[in-house]
Design a protein around this motif. Sequence first.
Motif, PDB file in Angstrom:
ATOM      1  N   GLY A  71       0.783  -1.212   0.000  1.00  0.00           N
ATOM      2  CA  GLY A  71       0.000   0.000   0.000  1.00  0.00           C
ATOM      3  C   GLY A  71       0.822   1.273   0.000  1.00  0.00           C
ATOM      4  N   ARG A  72       2.114   1.171  -0.355  1.00  0.00           N
ATOM      5  CA  ARG A  72       2.984   2.341  -0.317  1.00  0.00           C
ATOM      6  C   ARG A  72       3.182   2.975  -1.694  1.00  0.00           C
ATOM      7  NH1 ARG A  72       5.888   3.295   4.112  1.00  0.00           N
ATOM      8  NH2 ARG A  72       5.750   5.391   3.203  1.00  0.00           N
ATOM      9  N   ILE A  73       2.754   2.292  -2.756  1.00  0.00           N
ATOM     10  CA  ILE A  73       2.783   2.849  -4.112  1.00  0.00           C
ATOM     11  C   ILE A  73       1.399   2.674  -4.711  1.00  0.00           C
ATOM     12  CG2 ILE A  73       3.743   2.643  -6.441  1.00  0.00           C
ATOM     13  CD1 ILE A  73       6.349   1.781  -5.264  1.00  0.00           C
ATOM     14  N   GLY A  74       0.843   3.752  -5.271  1.00  0.00           N
ATOM     15  CA  GLY A  74      -0.521   3.721  -5.772  1.00  0.00           C
ATOM     16  C   GLY A  74      -0.697   2.855  -7.002  1.00  0.00           C
ATOM     17  N   ASP A  75      -1.938   2.397  -7.201  1.00  0.00           N
ATOM     18  CA  ASP A  75      -2.248   1.550  -8.348  1.00  0.00           C
ATOM     19  C   ASP A  75      -2.130   2.302  -9.666  1.00  0.00           C
ATOM     20  OD1 ASP A  75      -2.753  -0.609  -6.711  1.00  0.00           O
ATOM     21  OD2 ASP A  75      -4.909  -0.205  -6.572  1.00  0.00           O
ATOM     22  N   ASP A  76      -2.170   3.643  -9.617  1.00  0.00           N
ATOM     23  CA  ASP A  76      -2.081   4.425 -10.842  1.00  0.00           C
ATOM     24  C   ASP A  76      -0.650   4.627 -11.323  1.00  0.00           C
ATOM     25  OD1 ASP A  76      -1.500   5.974  -8.621  1.00  0.00           O
ATOM     26  OD2 ASP A  76      -2.183   7.842  -9.564  1.00  0.00           O
ATOM     27  N   VAL A  77       0.334   4.178 -10.538  1.00  0.00           N
ATOM     28  CA  VAL A  77       1.745   4.326 -10.918  1.00  0.00           C
ATOM     29  C   VAL A  77       2.129   3.212 -11.887  1.00  0.00           C
ATOM     30  CG1 VAL A  77       4.123   4.314 -10.082  1.00  0.00           C
ATOM     31  CG2 VAL A  77       2.338   5.435  -8.734  1.00  0.00           C
ATOM     32  N   ASP A  78       2.748   3.583 -12.996  1.00  0.00           N
ATOM     33  CA  ASP A  78       3.227   2.616 -13.987  1.00  0.00           C
ATOM     34  C   ASP A  78       4.542   2.019 -13.458  1.00  0.00           C
ATOM     35  OD1 ASP A  78       4.398   1.292 -16.174  1.00  0.00           O
ATOM     36  OD2 ASP A  78       3.481   2.662 -17.619  1.00  0.00           O
ATOM     37  N   ILE A  79       4.441   0.821 -12.908  1.00  0.00           N
ATOM     38  CA  ILE A  79       5.595   0.169 -12.278  1.00  0.00           C
ATOM     39  C   ILE A  79       6.720  -0.058 -13.288  1.00  0.00           C
ATOM     40  CG2 ILE A  79       6.390  -1.967 -11.185  1.00  0.00           C
ATOM     41  CD1 ILE A  79       4.862  -0.238  -9.291  1.00  0.00           C
ATOM     42  N   ALA A  80       6.380  -0.489 -14.487  1.00  0.00           N
ATOM     43  CA  ALA A  80       7.408  -0.764 -15.505  1.00  0.00           C
ATOM     44  C   ALA A  80       8.159   0.503 -15.881  1.00  0.00           C
ATOM     45  CB  ALA A  80       6.771  -1.389 -16.740  1.00  0.00           C
ATOM     46  N   LEU A  81       7.427   1.603 -16.061  1.00  0.00           N
ATOM     47  CA  LEU A  81       8.078   2.870 -16.404  1.00  0.00           C
ATOM     48  C   LEU A  81       8.934   3.367 -15.251  1.00  0.00           C
ATOM     49  CD1 LEU A  81       8.539   5.253 -18.269  1.00  0.00           C
ATOM     50  CD2 LEU A  81       6.391   6.255 -17.429  1.00  0.00           C
ATOM     51  N   LEU A  82       8.428   3.241 -14.031  1.00  0.00           N
ATOM     52  CA  LEU A  82       9.196   3.680 -12.867  1.00  0.00           C
ATOM     53  C   LEU A  82      10.485   2.870 -12.737  1.00  0.00           C
ATOM     54  CD1 LEU A  82       9.545   5.393 -10.351  1.00  0.00           C
ATOM     55  CD2 LEU A  82       8.030   3.819  -9.111  1.00  0.00           C
ATOM     56  N   ALA A  83      10.427   1.567 -12.970  1.00  0.00           N
ATOM     57  CA  ALA A  83      11.626   0.730 -12.916  1.00  0.00           C
ATOM     58  C   ALA A  83      12.648   1.195 -13.951  1.00  0.00           C
ATOM     59  CB  ALA A  83      11.264  -0.731 -13.145  1.00  0.00           C
ATOM     60  N   SER A  84      12.188   1.510 -15.155  1.00  0.00           N
ATOM     61  CA  SER A  84      13.092   1.983 -16.208  1.00  0.00           C
ATOM     62  C   SER A  84      13.725   3.321 -15.840  1.00  0.00           C
ATOM     63  CB  SER A  84      12.330   2.115 -17.535  1.00  0.00           C
ATOM     64  OG  SER A  84      11.883   0.846 -17.985  1.00  0.00           O
ATOM     65  N   LEU A  85      12.944   4.216 -15.249  1.00  0.00           N
ATOM     66  CA  LEU A  85      13.477   5.513 -14.829  1.00  0.00           C
ATOM     67  C   LEU A  85      14.549   5.345 -13.753  1.00  0.00           C
ATOM     68  CD1 LEU A  85      10.231   7.690 -14.666  1.00  0.00           C
ATOM     69  CD2 LEU A  85      12.113   7.928 -16.282  1.00  0.00           C
ATOM     70  N   LEU A  86      14.302   4.458 -12.814  1.00  0.00           N
ATOM     71  CA  LEU A  86      15.277   4.241 -11.748  1.00  0.00           C
ATOM     72  C   LEU A  86      16.574   3.640 -12.297  1.00  0.00           C
ATOM     73  CD1 LEU A  86      12.847   2.939  -8.985  1.00  0.00           C
ATOM     74  CD2 LEU A  86      14.147   5.083  -8.922  1.00  0.00           C
ATOM     75  N   ILE A  87      16.478   2.772 -13.295  1.00  0.00           N
ATOM     76  CA  ILE A  87      17.680   2.226 -13.928  1.00  0.00           C
ATOM     77  C   ILE A  87      18.450   3.335 -14.632  1.00  0.00           C
ATOM     78  CG2 ILE A  87      18.492   0.750 -15.814  1.00  0.00           C
ATOM     79  CD1 ILE A  87      16.274  -1.215 -15.027  1.00  0.00           C
ATOM     80  N   ASP A  88      17.735   4.225 -15.321  1.00  0.00           N
ATOM     81  CA  ASP A  88      18.401   5.348 -15.993  1.00  0.00           C
ATOM     82  C   ASP A  88      19.124   6.233 -14.978  1.00  0.00           C
ATOM     83  OD1 ASP A  88      17.540   4.509 -18.454  1.00  0.00           O
ATOM     84  OD2 ASP A  88      15.811   5.869 -18.531  1.00  0.00           O
ATOM     85  N   VAL A  89      18.484   6.478 -13.842  1.00  0.00           N
ATOM     86  CA  VAL A  89      19.127   7.266 -12.778  1.00  0.00           C
ATOM     87  C   VAL A  89      20.375   6.550 -12.282  1.00  0.00           C
ATOM     88  CG1 VAL A  89      18.899   8.056 -10.392  1.00  0.00           C
ATOM     89  CG2 VAL A  89      17.064   8.483 -12.028  1.00  0.00           C
ATOM     90  N   GLY A  90      20.260   5.245 -12.036  1.00  0.00           N
ATOM     91  CA  GLY A  90      21.408   4.481 -11.549  1.00  0.00           C
ATOM     92  C   GLY A  90      22.567   4.495 -12.526  1.00  0.00           C
ATOM     93  N   ASN A  91      22.275   4.342 -13.814  1.00  0.00           N
ATOM     94  CA  ASN A  91      23.339   4.366 -14.825  1.00  0.00           C
ATOM     95  C   ASN A  91      23.991   5.744 -14.902  1.00  0.00           C
ATOM     96  OD1 ASN A  91      23.206   1.688 -15.671  1.00  0.00           O
ATOM     97  ND2 ASN A  91      21.616   2.107 -17.185  1.00  0.00           N
ATOM     98  N   ALA A  92      23.181   6.797 -14.800  1.00  0.00           N
ATOM     99  CA  ALA A  92      23.730   8.150 -14.845  1.00  0.00           C
ATOM    100  C   ALA A  92      24.631   8.413 -13.646  1.00  0.00           C
ATOM    101  CB  ALA A  92      22.595   9.177 -14.894  1.00  0.00           C
ATOM    102  N   VAL A  93      24.206   7.951 -12.482  1.00  0.00           N
ATOM    103  CA  VAL A  93      25.018   8.146 -11.277  1.00  0.00           C
ATOM    104  C   VAL A  93      26.302   7.336 -11.361  1.00  0.00           C
ATOM    105  CG1 VAL A  93      25.112   7.760  -8.779  1.00  0.00           C
ATOM    106  CG2 VAL A  93      23.055   8.737  -9.819  1.00  0.00           C
ATOM    107  N   LEU A  94      26.214   6.079 -11.846  1.00  0.00           N
ATOM    108  CA  LEU A  94      27.418   5.265 -11.998  1.00  0.00           C
ATOM    109  C   LEU A  94      28.391   5.934 -12.960  1.00  0.00           C
ATOM    110  CD1 LEU A  94      29.019   2.684 -11.441  1.00  0.00           C
ATOM    111  CD2 LEU A  94      27.737   1.574 -13.291  1.00  0.00           C
ATOM    112  N   ALA A  95      27.868   6.514 -14.051  1.00  0.00           N
ATOM    113  CA  ALA A  95      28.731   7.206 -15.005  1.00  0.00           C
ATOM    114  C   ALA A  95      29.445   8.378 -14.342  1.00  0.00           C
ATOM    115  CB  ALA A  95      27.908   7.691 -16.196  1.00  0.00           C
ATOM    116  N   ARG A  96      28.755   9.111 -13.488  1.00  0.00           N
ATOM    117  CA  ARG A  96      29.382  10.235 -12.802  1.00  0.00           C
ATOM    118  C   ARG A  96      30.420   9.748 -11.801  1.00  0.00           C
ATOM    119  NH1 ARG A  96      25.643  15.303 -11.297  1.00  0.00           N
ATOM    120  NH2 ARG A  96      27.769  16.112 -11.085  1.00  0.00           N
TER     121      ARG A  96
END
Length: 210
Positions: free
Chosen positions: A150-175
Amino acid sequence: MTTPPRSSRNHKESDVLDAGELLFQTQGYESTKIEAIAVEASVASATVYNYFETKNNILLSIILRHLEAALPERRRFMRALPDDPVAGIIAFENMLAEQALRFLDRDSWKVILTAKLLDDQSAAYRTACRLDTLIYKQYIRILTRYRNMGRIGDDVDIALLASLLIDVGNAVLARIVGSAHTVAEGMKLWGDPSVRMVLRGLIVEPGKPV
């Protein structure tokens, strides 16, 4: 020419990977030569070329070997997720970054990250995609768990959020690999605020309706 028994071949391959890992860490990827890896592994240079053909293939094999070794730690983490999704995802990102640089130097990761951006036909690119796919699947499990809590709403696109978090992780690793900061410092400087920004407005506070 007699082919060596499989167990003997596996042992020599492992010795070459151990030697490559050590030299990449202590001398850097670019400075390490195949001949030096052969000396460290106590095998002939021809043996190294026979097993791996290129230094890049040694690097990719090391990454895949440690990918398997890192899985139990990630699974333990996912079995004991923090109740707070922000804290849990930040902790997961910190663990991924720490694992990435635990066994390989910054130069080695530059090879992978550069290939991902510039060479979509290379083995390094395919390895980077394989790493992202695994992390994506793990993020889907983590985010689904938080949704079920119950900590993430049903209206959140889980697949898109996972992809965004991976992009953030890759950007941080690059830095991180392009700077003098340690993993912990780099994650606090760039990773933590970025994750908080991505998750802002998506997390349901305890006791509030989803």
